[in-house]
Design a protein around this motif. Structure first.
Motif, mmCIF file in Angstrom:
data_model
loop_
_atom_site.group_PDB
_atom_site.id
_atom_site.type_symbol
_atom_site.label_atom_id
_atom_site.label_comp_id
_atom_site.label_asym_id
_atom_site.label_seq_id
_atom_site.Cartn_x
_atom_site.Cartn_y
_atom_site.Cartn_z
ATOM 1 N N MET A 298 -11.849 -15.250 -3.417
ATOM 2 C CA MET A 298 -12.022 -16.470 -2.614
ATOM 3 C C MET A 298 -13.297 -16.396 -1.777
ATOM 4 S SD MET A 298 -8.223 -17.437 -1.354
ATOM 5 C CE MET A 298 -8.689 -18.771 -0.264
ATOM 6 N N THR B 212 -7.341 -11.454 -4.712
ATOM 7 C CA THR B 212 -7.339 -12.886 -4.412
ATOM 8 C C THR B 212 -8.295 -13.174 -3.264
ATOM 9 O OG1 THR B 212 -4.985 -12.586 -4.761
ATOM 10 C CG2 THR B 212 -5.728 -14.795 -4.205
ATOM 11 N N ALA B 213 -8.157 -12.377 -2.199
ATOM 12 C CA ALA B 213 -8.988 -12.617 -1.020
ATOM 13 C C ALA B 213 -10.463 -12.414 -1.357
ATOM 14 C CB ALA B 213 -8.565 -11.672 0.102
ATOM 15 N N LEU C 36 -13.490 -7.767 7.230
ATOM 16 C CA LEU C 36 -12.075 -8.129 7.075
ATOM 17 C C LEU C 36 -11.253 -7.059 6.373
ATOM 18 C CD1 LEU C 36 -12.463 -11.863 5.950
ATOM 19 C CD2 LEU C 36 -11.993 -10.988 8.244
ATOM 20 N N LYS C 37 -11.890 -5.932 5.994
ATOM 21 C CA LYS C 37 -11.208 -5.029 5.051
ATOM 22 C C LYS C 37 -9.842 -4.574 5.545
ATOM 23 C CE LYS C 37 -13.658 -0.798 6.475
ATOM 24 N NZ LYS C 37 -14.763 -1.311 7.320
ATOM 25 N N ASN C 38 -9.663 -4.389 6.842
ATOM 26 C CA ASN C 38 -8.376 -3.914 7.323
ATOM 27 C C ASN C 38 -7.378 -5.043 7.565
ATOM 28 O OD1 ASN C 38 -8.966 -1.215 7.227
ATOM 29 N ND2 ASN C 38 -10.064 -1.304 9.194
ATOM 30 N N LEU C 39 -7.882 -6.254 7.564
ATOM 31 C CA LEU C 39 -6.987 -7.389 7.797
ATOM 32 C C LEU C 39 -6.354 -7.885 6.500
ATOM 33 C CD1 LEU C 39 -9.031 -9.489 10.372
ATOM 34 C CD2 LEU C 39 -6.908 -8.227 10.769
ATOM 35 N N ILE C 40 -6.948 -7.499 5.376
ATOM 36 C CA ILE C 40 -6.455 -8.016 4.100
ATOM 37 C C ILE C 40 -5.369 -7.092 3.560
ATOM 38 C CG2 ILE C 40 -7.077 -8.629 1.749
ATOM 39 C CD1 ILE C 40 -9.926 -9.127 2.804
ATOM 40 N N PRO C 41 -4.156 -7.592 3.388
ATOM 41 C CA PRO C 41 -3.065 -6.756 2.864
ATOM 42 C C PRO C 41 -3.376 -6.285 1.456
ATOM 43 C CG PRO C 41 -2.221 -8.810 3.773
ATOM 44 C CD PRO C 41 -3.700 -8.948 3.696
ATOM 45 N N GLU C 42 -2.897 -5.113 1.121
ATOM 46 C CA GLU C 42 -3.143 -4.467 -0.163
ATOM 47 C C GLU C 42 -2.906 -5.395 -1.353
ATOM 48 O OE1 GLU C 42 -3.903 -0.991 0.183
ATOM 49 O OE2 GLU C 42 -4.784 -1.430 -1.781
ATOM 50 N N ARG C 43 -1.780 -6.133 -1.294
ATOM 51 C CA ARG C 43 -1.358 -6.853 -2.496
ATOM 52 C C ARG C 43 -2.243 -8.043 -2.837
ATOM 53 N NH1 ARG C 43 4.862 -7.965 -1.975
ATOM 54 N NH2 ARG C 43 4.381 -9.472 -3.600
ATOM 55 N N ILE C 44 -2.983 -8.527 -1.875
ATOM 56 C CA ILE C 44 -3.800 -9.719 -2.189
ATOM 57 C C ILE C 44 -5.291 -9.431 -2.054
ATOM 58 C CG2 ILE C 44 -2.081 -11.481 -1.681
ATOM 59 C CD1 ILE C 44 -3.678 -11.707 1.070
ATOM 60 N N THR C 45 -5.683 -8.164 -2.184
ATOM 61 C CA THR C 45 -7.110 -7.868 -2.027
ATOM 62 C C THR C 45 -7.947 -8.678 -3.010
ATOM 63 O OG1 THR C 45 -6.676 -5.940 -3.365
ATOM 64 C CG2 THR C 45 -7.033 -5.564 -1.026
#
Lengths: 213, 206, 322
Positions: B75, B71-72, B60-69
C-alpha cells in the motif's frame, strides 16, 4: 520499541491508518496536478493543429466529427481576423498500417493544397514505416506531399500508379498513410461549407478495402 | 548492528548494484532504456519511490503487525508510485507517454519490495534513507548507461545530441533484442572486472 | 585449452579434421558462388571478399588481443562464416554494413560464447538477422539480377518473389528462372540449381547426411502444398514456388547443417529439420516478414541442446533387447 502484535484490532487500526495516509497524499497530489494534466492533454492537439496550418488568428477547437465505421475524422477549421476561413486541419486515421492504426493530422489551405502534416500516433516498424514522420515532408525525389493539391494530385504510392514515392521497404505503411491523407481531404471537401459542429457525413472507404494486402 | 553510512550508501551503487550485480528490476531495465533520457527518468522515478518507501516503512516498521507486513508495504509503495505517476504526467507529459505502462509498474519492481523487506524493515530511518538513495542511484546509473549505449549505437545520439549520423545507427539496439545484447555485455564487463579483482587477491596469496 | 568430447566412446579418429570438413563445405559452395558472380557481378565479389576478410581479421584480433589464446583462423571456420554471411546479403549492400555484420558474426555470435564449437547459434545467421533488424531499408532492397553485368551500387532494385507474394505488385518470374536463380535476392540464395549441386557434393563426400536438408525441404513442400490445395486464393504460393524462392535451399543445405548448432543424432536431425520447415512456412505465410528461414533456423538452434538431451546417441555396441 517492540513490534505491535497481530491482533485483529491492531491490524484494522494500522491498515486504516495507512489507508488514510495514502488517501490524503493521493488526494493532495491529485488536486495539485489536476489542472496541469488537463492542460497538457488539450495542448497536444492544439500544437499539432498549429504546426500543420498556415498562419491563422483563431481556430475552432471543437472538431467537426465525421464517422464511418471505425474511422473517425476530426476537422478543425482555422480563421483569420475577419472570420474568413484560411484552412483546416483534419485528423484522420487508417487501420491498415503494418502494425495497427495510423493517426495523422493534415493541414489544408482553402484550395485544398496540403500545407503540412503531423503524425499523432503510429506503431510502424522503426526504420521502415516509422519514417513516415518525416518521409513525406522531405523534398527528395517524389516523396514530398507538401504543396500538392489533394484534389488534383494522385496521392497514391508510385508502385500503385500514384505520384508519391513510398517509403523504401515499407509499401504497406506508405499506402496506409496516403489513404489517411486522401481520407482527410475527402472530409475536408465535404465540410467546406459546414459551419455547425457535430455534423456526421459519410467518408469514402472504398480505397481502404483495396489496400488490404 | 554497527554500520557505516558511507558504506550503506555506496553499496547500492557499486558492490550490490541492483541491475548489474543483483539482477533486480530487469523488466523496466530492458523496456525503458531505448534512449538515455527515458532510462534516466525511469531510474529517477524509481529512486524517488524507493527512497520515500524506505523512509516511511523504516519509521513505521514497529507499528506494522507481522501478519500484514506485505499488505502494508505494498500500500505504501503503490501510494508513492501513484504520486510519481501523477507528478510526471503533470510536469513532464512527454516522458509520461514514453514510459507508458512501466511507470505504474514500478510498484511491482522487485528492487523496491526487496529493499523494503531486506533493509528498511530492519534498520533505522537514517540508514534506510541512505540505502534507498544508494540503491536508487545505482539503478539510475545502470539504466542511464544502458540507455546511453543503446541510443548511441541505435541512433547515433547521446541524450538527443547527434554524435554520428543516424543513418549509421543499428536499429536493433533501440528494439528489444538490443536491450538484451547491451545488458549482457555490460554485465560481462562488470563480471570480468570482479573476476580480475579476485584473481589478483588469489595471486597474492600464492 | 581443455577439450571435452561430447560423443560416447569409443573414439576412433577417422582422419577428418575441422579444417578438412570446412574445406569440403567451401568446395560445395563454389557453384553457388559462381552463380552469384554471374547474376550480381562486381557487387557479389566486393561483398564476399569484404565479408571473408573482415571475419578472419576480427577472429584474429579477438583471439590475439582479447582472449590471448591460441589462434584458430587457419581452420577455415571464420572464412566459412564470412562466405555464408556474404551469401545472405544483397549484393548492393554498403561495405561498412558488411563489416558490421562480420563483427557481429565473429565477435558477438561466436567468440563471446567461447569460439568454434561453443556457439549456440549459427554466427552467419545471427549476423544476418542483426543486420536485417538494424538496417531494414538497406537489407531489403535487392538488386535486379543482371547476368554478366559488373554494375555495383547503382543497380536497379527488384522485389524478391516472396516479397511480391506479400503484396508488392510486380511480376513473379517463371519456375525455370526461379530454379536457375534469375530473381531478386541475396547473393547465394538465388540459384537452386547451384545449391543442389553443392548438396550433391556434400552428400557424396559424406560431409553431411541427408536428414536435415531433406526433412526441411520435404516439410516445406508438404505444408505449403496442404495450404495451397486447401485454399489456392489465400495461399497463392505453390509448393514448388516456396522451395525455389528465398533462402530456403541455402538455409537447408548450408546453414541448418552446421555441425555445432544442429543435433547430433539422426532422429534429432529429423525433428530439427521438420521444426525449421514448419516455422519457415508459418512466418512466410502468416508472418509479417516475407522470409522466415533465418529466424526458423535460429529458433531451432535454440532447441538443439534440448533435442540432444532427449534423443541421446546410442552407445557403441549396444544390442537391442528382445
Amino acid at each position: 520499541m517492540k513490534k505491535v502484535k497481530s491482533s485483529i484490532l491492531n491490524i484494522v487500526l494500522v491498515l486504516a491508518g495507512i489507508s488514510a495516509f495514502a488517501g490524503v497524499t493521493l488526494a493532495s497530489v491529485y488536486t495539485l496536478t489536476k489542472d496541469t494534466i488537463k492542460d497538457s492533454q488539450t495542448s497536444k492537439i492544439e500544437e499539432a493543429v498549429r504546426a500543420v496550418l498556415p498562419p491563422y488568428d483563431h481556430v475552432s477547437l471543437k472538431p467537426i466529427e465525421l464517422k464511418n465505421g471505425v474511422e473517425t475524422t476530426n476537422v478543425y477549421k482555422a480563421y483569420d481576423k475577419n472570420n474568413a476561413m484560411v484552412g483546416a486541419a483534419v485528423e484522420s486515421t487508417s487501420n491498415n498500417g503494418y502494425r495497427g492504426t495510423i493517426d495523422i493530422i493534415v493541414g489544408f489551405n482553402t484550395k485544398g493544397v496540403i500545407m503540412n502534416y503531423a503524425v499523432i500516433e503510429q506503431n510502424e516498424t522503426p526504420g521502415l514505416g516509422a519514417q513516415m514522420e518525416s518521409w513525406f515532408k522531405t523534398n527528395i525525389a517524389h516523396q514530398d506531399i507538401q504543396g500538392k493539391n489533394a484534389g488534383t494530385s494522385n496521392l497514391n504510392v508510385s508502385k500503385d500508379g500514384g505520384e508519391i514515392d513510398g517509403i523504401t521497404g515499407a509499401t504497406i505503411s506508405s499506402r496506409a498513410f496516403l489513404f489517411a491523407v486522401r481520407n482527410a481531404y475527402f472530409a475536408f471537401t465535404s465540410n467546406l461549407d459546414v459551419q455547425d459542429q457535430g455534423t456526421k457525413v459519410k467518408v469514402d472507404s472504398t480505397q481502404q478495402k483495396s489496400s488490404h494486402l | 548492528m554497527k554500520q557505516s553510512g558511507v558504506k550503506v550508501f555506496l553499496n547500492g551503487i557499486f558492490k550490490e548494484n541492483p541491475v548489474l550485480v543483483l539482477f533486480l528490476g530487469m523488466c523496466p531495465t530492458l523496456a525503458t532504456t531505448s534512449t538515455a533520457l527515458t532510462g534516466m527518468s525511469m531510474g529517477l522515478a524509481t529512486l524517488f519511490v524507493l527512497f520515500a518507501s524506505n523512509v516511511v516503512i523504516s519509521i513505521l516498521k514497529n507499528l506494522i503487525p507481522e501478519r500484514i507486513t506485505m499488505t502494508a508495504y505494498v500500500m505504501i509503495i503503490s501510494t508513492f508510485v501513484t504520486v510519481a505517476e501523477m507528478l510526471i504526467h503533470a510536469y513532464y507529459p512527454a516522458m509520461y507517454v514514453s514510459l507508458g505502462i512501466f511507470l505504474p509498474l514500478i510498484v511491482v519492481n522487485c528492487l523496491i519490495l526487496g529493499r523494503v523487506q531486506v533493509f528498511a524493515s530492519k534498520n533505522s530511518v537514517f540508514y534506510s534513507a541512505l540505502d534507498g538513495l544508494g540503491m536508487g542511484l545505482g539503478f539510475t546509473f545502470a539504466l542511464t548507461v544502458l540507455g546511453t549505449l543503446r541510443e548511441l549505437l541505435g541512433t547515433g545520439k547521446a541524450f538527443g545530441n547527434t554524435v554520428f549520423p543516424e543513418h549509421y545507427g543499428a536499429l536493433i539496439f533501440v528494439l528489444a533484442p538490443g536491450a538484451f545484447i547491451t545488458l549482457g555485455y555490460l554485465i560481462a564487463v562488470v563480471n570480468s572486472a570482479k573476476l580480475r579483482k579476485t584473481e589478483d587477491i588469489e595471486d597474492n596469496i600464492d | 585449452m581443455p577439450k571435452l568430447d561430447l560423443s560416447t566412446s569409443p573414439h576412433v579418429h577417422s582422419g577428418d579434421t575441422v579444417s578438412s570438413k570446412m574445406t569440403g563445405v567451401l568446395i560445395a559452395l563454389i557453384p553457388a558462388y559462381i552463380a552469384a558472380l554471374y547474376f550480381f557481378g562486381l557487387g557479389a565479389l566486393i561483398i564476399s571478399i569484404t565479408a571473408i576478410g573482415s571475419c578472419v581479421l576480427f577472429e584474429y584480433l579477438i583471439q590475439r588481443f582479447l582472449l590471448k589464446g591460441s589462434l584458430s583462423i587457419l581452420d577455415g571456420s571464420a572464412a566459412l562464416t564470412g562466405i555464408l554471411l556474404a551469401f545472405n546479403l544483397p549484393s548492393n549492400l554498403p561495405v561498412w554494413i558488411v563489416i558490421v555484420g562480420s563483427f557481429v558474426a565473429i565477435g558477438v555470435a561466436k567468440m563471446s560464447f567461447g569460439g568454434l564449437g561453443n556457439n549456440p547459434f549459427n554466427p552467419a545467421l545471427v549476423a544476418r538477422v542483426f543486420l536485417l533488424i538494424s538496417f531494414p531499408a538497406q537489407m531489403t532492397s535487392w538488386p535486379k539480377p543482371m547476368p554478366w553485368n559488373p554494375a555495383y551500387l547503382d543497380a536497379v532494385t527488384a522485389a524478391t518473389p516472396l516479397a511480391i507474394l506479400k503484396g508488392q505488385f510486380s511480376e513473379v518470374p517463371d519456375t525455370l528462372n526461379l530454379f536457375l536463380g534469375n530473381m531478386g535476392g541475396s547473393l547465394g540464395e538465388v540459384s537452386a540449381l547451384a545449391l543442389l549441386l553443392g548438396l550433391a557434393y556434400l552428400l557424396i563426400r559424406k560431409i553431411i547426411t541427408w536428414h536435415i536438408p531433406i526433412s526441411i525441404l520435404l516439410t516445406v513442400f508438404v505444408f505449403t502444398g496442404i495450404l495451397h490445395i486447401a485454399n489456392p486464393d489465400a495461399f497463392i504460393g505453390t509448393p514448388v514456388f516456396h522451395l525455389l524462392t528465398g533462402g530456403l535451399m541455402l538455409g537447408a543445405i548450408f546453414m541448418a547443417t552446421d555441425y555445432v548448432t544442429s543435433p547430433m543424432t539422426k532422429p534429432g536431425m529429423l525433428i530439427f529439420g521438420i521444426g525449421i520447415g514448419i516455422i519457415t512456412v508459418v512466418i512466410r505465410v502468416f508472418g509479417s516478414y516475407p522470409e522466415g528461414m533465418s529466424f526458423a533456423i535460429l529458433i531451432l538452434n535454440g532447441f538443439t541442446p534440448l533435442i540432444n538431451k532427449y534423443i541421446k546417441p546410442k552407445r557403441f555396441g549396444k544390442v537391442k533387447r528382445k
